[in-house]
Design an enzyme around this catalytic site. Structure first.
Site, mmCIF file in Angstrom:
data_model
loop_
_atom_site.group_PDB
_atom_site.id
_atom_site.type_symbol
_atom_site.label_atom_id
_atom_site.label_comp_id
_atom_site.label_asym_id
_atom_site.label_seq_id
_atom_site.Cartn_x
_atom_site.Cartn_y
_atom_site.Cartn_z
ATOM 1 N N TYR A 1 0.866 -1.186 0.000
ATOM 2 C CA TYR A 1 0.000 0.000 0.000
ATOM 3 C C TYR A 1 0.897 1.227 0.000
ATOM 4 O O TYR A 1 1.865 1.312 0.759
ATOM 5 C CB TYR A 1 -0.904 0.027 1.236
ATOM 6 C CG TYR A 1 -1.747 1.278 1.325
ATOM 7 C CD1 TYR A 1 -2.976 1.359 0.678
ATOM 8 C CD2 TYR A 1 -1.315 2.388 2.047
ATOM 9 C CE1 TYR A 1 -3.749 2.503 0.745
ATOM 10 C CE2 TYR A 1 -2.078 3.536 2.125
ATOM 11 C CZ TYR A 1 -3.298 3.592 1.474
ATOM 12 O OH TYR A 1 -4.052 4.736 1.538
ATOM 13 N N GLU B 1 -3.237 7.701 -4.173
ATOM 14 C CA GLU B 1 -3.142 6.387 -3.536
ATOM 15 C C GLU B 1 -2.945 5.291 -4.576
ATOM 16 O O GLU B 1 -3.619 5.279 -5.615
ATOM 17 C CB GLU B 1 -4.416 6.116 -2.734
ATOM 18 C CG GLU B 1 -4.483 4.744 -2.084
ATOM 19 C CD GLU B 1 -5.828 4.474 -1.442
ATOM 20 O OE1 GLU B 1 -5.978 4.770 -0.245
ATOM 21 O OE2 GLU B 1 -6.746 3.998 -2.155
#
Length: 387
Positions: A107, A195
């Site tokens: 992530y 993101e």
């Protein structure tokens, strides 16, 4: 402002971030033609929501024919995820993208850091669909690295991120390049979030942005016509779209008391005091300090178009925004569309007496309030009592 995954990947690619090939499709045949370029591929529903995979919006296709069948089933469906609520969102287009085998998922995100008034890189060696669960149950596995907006990104910050992900050598250098691109994109395009989840390590030893999400600061859109052009109003609440046309700050909530207020701080306080007396606000609506009668009328039309609104509370402290302008807007709205729910009004400040005279002379069944607490009590009662 939010954009779709395929748009986010295009932007990231333009800033040097490696992304898989993909084509957008709005019909099953377009999906079939796109899949021919990849053979084995992934068909992904394009809506403004996370959790699409768990909701059935991300499927692997072994052949172009299978991609066509998947697209036919997806297009037009209402995809329900944890973020959409039970009503879901309609799927109007799908992304057909080449399938990539990932040996490890990470992530990686860049966001605003309110504590330092800068940016923060947020990373985890456990990326993918369970990142929210990881953040909740194992917060120590989420690493945050602050970045100064004045000094920019430093190599040692990249080293810290690479260390957190366990990457060395060529992969560390590749990660640094990805971070540089993400931060440059964030600053140049006035983003609020960039993101990548997941960032995968492929079987060939390459880092690849398999999925992406980018949000933008609405206040910066005037500087970026190219970004504003990416807006998909079909993904937004129609009331919020209409509010934006009149420069009204409107956000729909789940309560039954409509709120019309001038000033964001007063709007927040209004919602708080409604809850204090057992009610639930149906919206945040700030008409601003320079609203016209036309904008106030539009605000009332938006509130009254919401079937869950059982009462409206107007809370105005006149400064730049004058109380008589609000009063004129209330009267205009009532005469144009009709006031179908109880209306509670608290006016104070500039031209307050003139505002009260306008409301009194209108003949409207306005419930006057002396102060915020009095208005909140009356609004909660008018809406049927505490929820």
């Amino acid at each position: 402002m939010k954009i779709h995954e395929y748009q986010a990947k295009e932007l990231l690619g333009a800033y040097g971030v490696p992304v898989p090939g993909g084509q957008i499709a709005e019909t099953p045949e377009e999906a079939y033609e796109a899949a021919k370029a990849y053979g084995r591929c992934v068909v992904k529903a394009q809506i403004h929501s996370g959790g699409r995979g768990k909701g059935g919006g991300v499927k692997l296709a072994a052949t172009p024919e299978e991609a066509r069948a998947i697209a036919e089933a997806m297009l037009g469906m209402r995809l329900v995820t944890k973020q959409t609520g039970p009503e879901g969102k309609p799927v109007r287009k799908v992304l057909v993208t080449e399938a990539a085998e990932g040996e490890k998922e990470y992530y990686l995100a860049v966001a605003v850091d309110n504590e330092t008034a800068g940016l923060v890189i947020i990373v985890s060696a456990e990326g993918g669909t369970e990142i929210e669960e990881t953040a909740a149950s194992h917060p120590e596995r989420i690493v945050r690295v602050p970045v100064s907006v004045y000094e920019g990104f430093h190599a040692y910050e990249g080293l810290e991120v690479a260390r957190a992900l366990g990457l060395t050598g060529a992969l560390r250098s590749a990660l640094t390049g990805i971070l540089q691109g993400m931060i440059r994109l964030f600053l140049e395009k006035d983003c609020s979030l960039v993101e990548i989840n997941p960032l995968v390590l492929t079987a060939e030893g390459q880092l690849l942005a398999l999925d992406a999400k980018i949000n933008f600061d609405n206040n910066g859109l005037l500087r970026h016509s190219d970004v504003a052009a990416l807006r998909d109003t079909g993904e937004e609440d129609p009331k919020e779209v209409r509010a934006s046309e009149y420069d009204l700050n409107y956000i729909r909530l789940n309560g039954n008391i409509g709120c019309l207020v001038n000033g964001a701080g007063l709007a927040m306080a209004t919602m708080d005091i409604i809850q204090k007396f057992g009610g639930e606000p149906a919206n945040f609506l700030d008409v601003g300090g320079s609203a016209t009668t036309e904008r106030v009328t539009a605000a009332f039309e938006i509130l009254l178009s919401d079937p869950q609104v059982k009462a409206i509370m107007v809370n105005i402290f006149g400064g730049i925004m004058k109380c008589d302008i609000i009063a004129e807007g209330i009267v205009a709205a009532a005469r144009t569309i009709g006031m179908t729910v109880p209306l509670i009004v608290r006016l104070e400040g500039t031209n307050v007496e003139r505002g009260r005279e306008i409301l009194k002379a209108s003949g409207l069944a306005v419930i006057s309030a002396e102060d915020m607490a009095d208005a909140a009590r009356k609004a909660v009662n008018a809406a049927g009592g505490a929820l």
